[in-house]
Design a protein around this motif. Sequence first.
Motif, PDB file in Angstrom:
ATOM      1  N   MET A  83      -8.157   9.261  -9.775  1.00 45.67           N
ATOM      2  CA  MET A  83      -9.292   9.316  -8.855  1.00 45.67           C
ATOM      3  C   MET A  83      -9.267  10.611  -8.047  1.00 45.67           C
ATOM      4  O   MET A  83     -10.301  11.274  -7.882  1.00 45.67           O
ATOM      5  N   THR A  84      -8.084  10.970  -7.540  1.00 50.29           N
ATOM      6  CA  THR A  84      -8.003  12.219  -6.782  1.00 50.29           C
ATOM      7  C   THR A  84      -8.275  13.415  -7.669  1.00 50.29           C
ATOM      8  O   THR A  84      -8.861  14.405  -7.230  1.00 50.29           O
ATOM      9  N   ASP A  85      -7.879  13.339  -8.946  1.00 49.62           N
ATOM     10  CA  ASP A  85      -8.183  14.415  -9.885  1.00 49.62           C
ATOM     11  C   ASP A  85      -9.691  14.558 -10.087  1.00 49.62           C
ATOM     12  O   ASP A  85     -10.238  15.661 -10.100  1.00 49.62           O
ATOM     13  N   VAL A  86     -10.366  13.417 -10.264  1.00 47.56           N
ATOM     14  CA  VAL A  86     -11.808  13.428 -10.498  1.00 47.56           C
ATOM     15  C   VAL A  86     -12.560  13.940  -9.275  1.00 47.56           C
ATOM     16  O   VAL A  86     -13.587  14.618  -9.392  1.00 47.56           O
ATOM     17  N   LEU A  87     -12.045  13.616  -8.096  1.00 49.66           N
ATOM     18  CA  LEU A  87     -12.727  14.009  -6.867  1.00 49.66           C
ATOM     19  C   LEU A  87     -12.411  15.438  -6.440  1.00 49.66           C
ATOM     20  O   LEU A  87     -13.153  16.031  -5.647  1.00 49.66           O
ATOM     21  N   THR A 141     -12.652  26.086  -0.253  1.00 43.94           N
ATOM     22  CA  THR A 141     -12.518  26.757   1.028  1.00 43.94           C
ATOM     23  C   THR A 141     -12.457  25.723   2.121  1.00 43.94           C
ATOM     24  O   THR A 141     -12.833  24.567   1.949  1.00 43.94           O
ATOM     25  N   ALA A 142     -11.959  26.149   3.290  1.00 43.53           N
ATOM     26  CA  ALA A 142     -11.815  25.204   4.399  1.00 43.53           C
ATOM     27  C   ALA A 142     -13.155  24.624   4.810  1.00 43.53           C
ATOM     28  O   ALA A 142     -13.245  23.500   5.282  1.00 43.53           O
ATOM     29  N   SER A 143     -14.231  25.364   4.614  1.00 41.69           N
ATOM     30  CA  SER A 143     -15.538  24.927   5.091  1.00 41.69           C
ATOM     31  C   SER A 143     -16.107  23.781   4.280  1.00 41.69           C
ATOM     32  O   SER A 143     -16.895  23.007   4.792  1.00 41.69           O
ATOM     33  N   ASN A 144     -15.726  23.658   2.978  1.00 44.57           N
ATOM     34  CA  ASN A 144     -16.328  22.604   2.170  1.00 44.57           C
ATOM     35  C   ASN A 144     -15.324  21.535   1.747  1.00 44.57           C
ATOM     36  O   ASN A 144     -15.653  20.644   0.985  1.00 44.57           O
ATOM     37  N   THR A 145     -14.097  21.612   2.225  1.00 37.71           N
ATOM     38  CA  THR A 145     -13.099  20.620   1.870  1.00 37.71           C
ATOM     39  C   THR A 145     -13.301  19.338   2.668  1.00 37.71           C
ATOM     40  O   THR A 145     -13.453  19.366   3.882  1.00 37.71           O
ATOM     41  N   ARG A 146     -13.314  18.226   1.941  1.00 42.41           N
ATOM     42  CA  ARG A 146     -13.363  16.917   2.563  1.00 42.41           C
ATOM     43  C   ARG A 146     -12.072  16.181   2.242  1.00 42.41           C
ATOM     44  O   ARG A 146     -11.405  16.473   1.251  1.00 42.41           O
ATOM     45  N   LYS A 147     -11.729  15.194   3.055  1.00 43.96           N
ATOM     46  CA  LYS A 147     -10.463  14.483   2.896  1.00 43.96           C
ATOM     47  C   LYS A 147     -10.694  13.092   2.325  1.00 43.96           C
ATOM     48  O   LYS A 147     -11.593  12.375   2.762  1.00 43.96           O
ATOM     49  N   VAL A 148      -9.840  12.714   1.357  1.00 42.54           N
ATOM     50  CA  VAL A 148      -9.895  11.379   0.778  1.00 42.54           C
ATOM     51  C   VAL A 148      -8.535  10.711   0.963  1.00 42.54           C
ATOM     52  O   VAL A 148      -7.488  11.305   0.716  1.00 42.54           O
ATOM     53  N   PHE A 149      -8.576   9.480   1.439  1.00 42.74           N
ATOM     54  CA  PHE A 149      -7.388   8.658   1.611  1.00 42.74           C
ATOM     55  C   PHE A 149      -7.465   7.523   0.607  1.00 42.74           C
ATOM     56  O   PHE A 149      -8.411   6.728   0.628  1.00 42.74           O
ATOM     57  N   VAL A 150      -6.480   7.442  -0.300  1.00 45.74           N
ATOM     58  CA  VAL A 150      -6.450   6.379  -1.303  1.00 45.74           C
ATOM     59  C   VAL A 150      -5.249   5.490  -1.025  1.00 45.74           C
ATOM     60  O   VAL A 150      -4.110   5.963  -0.984  1.00 45.74           O
ATOM     61  N   ARG A 151      -5.506   4.218  -0.801  1.00 44.21           N
ATOM     62  CA  ARG A 151      -4.427   3.243  -0.604  1.00 44.21           C
ATOM     63  C   ARG A 151      -4.311   2.407  -1.871  1.00 44.21           C
ATOM     64  O   ARG A 151      -5.282   1.786  -2.316  1.00 44.21           O
ATOM     65  N   THR A 152      -3.113   2.405  -2.444  1.00 44.02           N
ATOM     66  CA  THR A 152      -2.885   1.770  -3.740  1.00 44.02           C
ATOM     67  C   THR A 152      -2.108   0.477  -3.574  1.00 44.02           C
ATOM     68  O   THR A 152      -1.059   0.466  -2.933  1.00 44.02           O
ATOM     69  N   TYR A 153      -2.600  -0.582  -4.189  1.00 45.86           N
ATOM     70  CA  TYR A 153      -1.940  -1.878  -4.166  1.00 45.86           C
ATOM     71  C   TYR A 153      -1.479  -2.230  -5.578  1.00 45.86           C
ATOM     72  O   TYR A 153      -2.205  -2.013  -6.553  1.00 45.86           O
ATOM     73  N   GLY A 154      -0.273  -2.824  -5.679  1.00 43.11           N
ATOM     74  CA  GLY A 154       0.114  -3.477  -6.919  1.00 43.11           C
ATOM     75  C   GLY A 154       0.796  -2.617  -7.944  1.00 43.11           C
ATOM     76  O   GLY A 154       1.807  -1.974  -7.661  1.00 43.11           O
ATOM     77  N   PRO A 210       0.802  -1.203   0.000  1.00 39.62           N
ATOM     78  CA  PRO A 210       0.000   0.000   0.000  1.00 39.62           C
ATOM     79  C   PRO A 210       0.837   1.256   0.000  1.00 39.62           C
ATOM     80  O   PRO A 210       1.928   1.290   0.533  1.00 39.62           O
ATOM     81  N   SER A 211       0.289   2.303  -0.586  1.00 43.77           N
ATOM     82  CA  SER A 211       0.913   3.618  -0.494  1.00 43.77           C
ATOM     83  C   SER A 211      -0.150   4.670  -0.682  1.00 43.77           C
ATOM     84  O   SER A 211      -1.001   4.551  -1.544  1.00 43.77           O
ATOM     85  N   ALA A 212      -0.127   5.700   0.149  1.00 43.20           N
ATOM     86  CA  ALA A 212      -1.093   6.770   0.008  1.00 43.20           C
ATOM     87  C   ALA A 212      -0.733   7.639  -1.175  1.00 43.20           C
ATOM     88  O   ALA A 212       0.430   7.850  -1.475  1.00 43.20           O
ATOM     89  N   VAL A 213      -1.737   8.146  -1.877  1.00 38.34           N
ATOM     90  CA  VAL A 213      -1.524   8.989  -3.041  1.00 38.34           C
ATOM     91  C   VAL A 213      -1.276  10.421  -2.596  1.00 38.34           C
ATOM     92  O   VAL A 213      -1.898  10.905  -1.671  1.00 38.34           O
ATOM     93  N   SER A 214      -0.355  11.087  -3.275  1.00 44.31           N
ATOM     94  CA  SER A 214      -0.073  12.473  -2.929  1.00 44.31           C
ATOM     95  C   SER A 214      -1.245  13.365  -3.284  1.00 44.31           C
ATOM     96  O   SER A 214      -2.034  13.063  -4.167  1.00 44.31           O
ATOM     97  N   ALA A 215      -1.349  14.486  -2.596  1.00 47.48           N
ATOM     98  CA  ALA A 215      -2.502  15.351  -2.749  1.00 47.48           C
ATOM     99  C   ALA A 215      -2.490  16.081  -4.067  1.00 47.48           C
ATOM    100  O   ALA A 215      -1.475  16.552  -4.528  1.00 47.48           O
ATOM    101  N   SER A 216      -3.662  16.197  -4.689  1.00 49.51           N
ATOM    102  CA  SER A 216      -3.847  17.092  -5.816  1.00 49.51           C
ATOM    103  C   SER A 216      -4.080  18.479  -5.266  1.00 49.51           C
ATOM    104  O   SER A 216      -4.491  18.662  -4.131  1.00 49.51           O
ATOM    105  N   ASP A 217      -3.826  19.469  -6.093  1.00 48.08           N
ATOM    106  CA  ASP A 217      -4.064  20.832  -5.657  1.00 48.08           C
ATOM    107  C   ASP A 217      -5.561  21.077  -5.533  1.00 48.08           C
ATOM    108  O   ASP A 217      -6.341  20.702  -6.378  1.00 48.08           O
ATOM    109  N   SER A 218      -5.978  21.684  -4.460  1.00 45.81           N
ATOM    110  CA  SER A 218      -7.390  21.965  -4.266  1.00 45.81           C
ATOM    111  C   SER A 218      -7.550  23.327  -3.619  1.00 45.81           C
ATOM    112  O   SER A 218      -8.411  23.535  -2.784  1.00 45.81           O
ATOM    113  N   SER A 219      -6.693  24.269  -4.037  1.00 39.88           N
ATOM    114  CA  SER A 219      -6.704  25.580  -3.420  1.00 39.88           C
ATOM    115  C   SER A 219      -7.976  26.342  -3.687  1.00 39.88           C
ATOM    116  O   SER A 219      -8.302  27.300  -2.993  1.00 39.88           O
ATOM    117  N   SER A 220      -8.746  25.923  -4.702  1.00 40.83           N
ATOM    118  CA  SER A 220      -9.989  26.624  -4.999  1.00 40.83           C
ATOM    119  C   SER A 220     -11.085  26.295  -3.992  1.00 40.83           C
ATOM    120  O   SER A 220     -12.114  26.941  -3.942  1.00 40.83           O
TER     121      SER A 220
END
Length: 490
Positions: free
Chosen positions: A49-53, A25-38, A13-23
């Motif tokens: 996936m992080t780009d789409v989300l 605001t702190a009030s509507n930002t949610r966190k996604v953790f992606v664990r990648t296998y293989g 497993p490895s967590a995916v690095s963050a995409s930029d989401s500066s647009s």
Amino acid sequence: MTSRPEADNETTPSAVSASDSSSNTASNTRKVFVRTYGCQMNVYDSERMTDVLAPEGFEATHDLEDADLVILNTCHIREKAAEKVYSELGRIRKVKEERAKSGKDMMVGVAGCVAQAEGEEISRRAPIVDVVVGPQSYHQLPDLLQKARGGKKVVETEFDIDAKFDHLSDRAQKHVLKRAPSAFLTVQEGCDKFCTFCVVPYTRGAEVSRSVEQIVTEAERMAASGVREVTLLGQNVNAYHGEAPDGSTWGLGRLLRRLSEIGGLDRLRYTTSHPRDMDDDLIEAHRDLKSLMPYLHLPVQSGSDKILKSMNRRHTREEYFRLIDRIRAAAPDIALSGDFIVGFPGETDQDFEDTMDLIRRVEYGSAFSFKYSQRPGTPGATMEDQVPEDVKSARLAELQALVSEQQKAFNASRLGMICDVLLEKKGRNPGQLVGKSPWLQPVQLDAPDDLIGSIQAVEIVEIGSNSLFGQLIDRQDTTQKARPVPATVV
């Protein structure tokens, strides 16, 4: 032996690095953790996936406990892959329960090849899973998550590669403002070869290639975001046959020539290849293109004609030798890598010796080897003459010792050489950077952080067990920023 970064890698497993989401605001930002296998393709898919989300207000996190959404992007190649996923889901269930105590919700998704293979069974065995999505459907994640929020368990495992890449649109790409110096780019998916040990045709589907226009557009965006090196991915990447802007069909060699014209994109690689799809144009690309790195991963799996036939590889050892001769004639300095499976059903001592003989004759710069494991649903799983586990283990140890000797010898041949190194990240020690040689070897050297993302001339002064150690010659490439990139496909 290092872990293989392609499809039959031991699941890690490895967590995916963050995409930029500066647009957001702190009030509507949610966190996604992606664990990648293989495999590397899963790494690419996780980043997409992080780009789409990102437009949906999701920002990537490395902290599982902090995540509003957890996605396991799974691999089905290795033995007991599904059971490992269920075990991980058990741990996630406990985290979800702890978050619920403080009024925090957590959605859970399973993506990738285990999702494709298991489907509804995942929802039955792991009720905490809200969304099950196959590797060709993750572009639908925002809609699938919306359905799941309504209380519905969602399973989406359709094979529609064209729809997936069509939906990786400008809307998602606008959130990708900065990438690492090296990146993956999927150009082909699926497999028509049906090797008897392999589950890929059943989890990724038939061979399908993206259009030249799609690939070039994505590569241009990568270059504009700071990427200097792109590795083209495919289950059988050299089977690429994409539609060109004029309606003709291009192979991988022609595609590489087009990508070599993109400003700022200085290095090209591709993986994983099949010997039957290594055509003249692709071999000539290794001769002609300075940006195409002198490294080729070309799995053979066995050196025995009997075992190759049983594996349905559809080539012989002599055909493989002749192909290697042609490749080395075109690119004498190329480093060859391969895959080997020991203990395939019916493998005798002589069959194994044939494999060892092939390795001695080819002389690999690196290779990845595995004991055969039965994959449910594949012909190999029901074959007679399964090899005992202790025999497989002994053969694997002997083969890996030989490959290790060859890898050390190849690395030692770089001592004293001056080569271009792409500097990618900080090293473990202060003032140290880690980069990549043209032959895909990690190179460690002392250099300032502002050189990350640049390509520098480095003298190899020491050989380690897994890395080369270098000394900076000069700072001839003083900028890590990509040059202007054309906006259209020519």
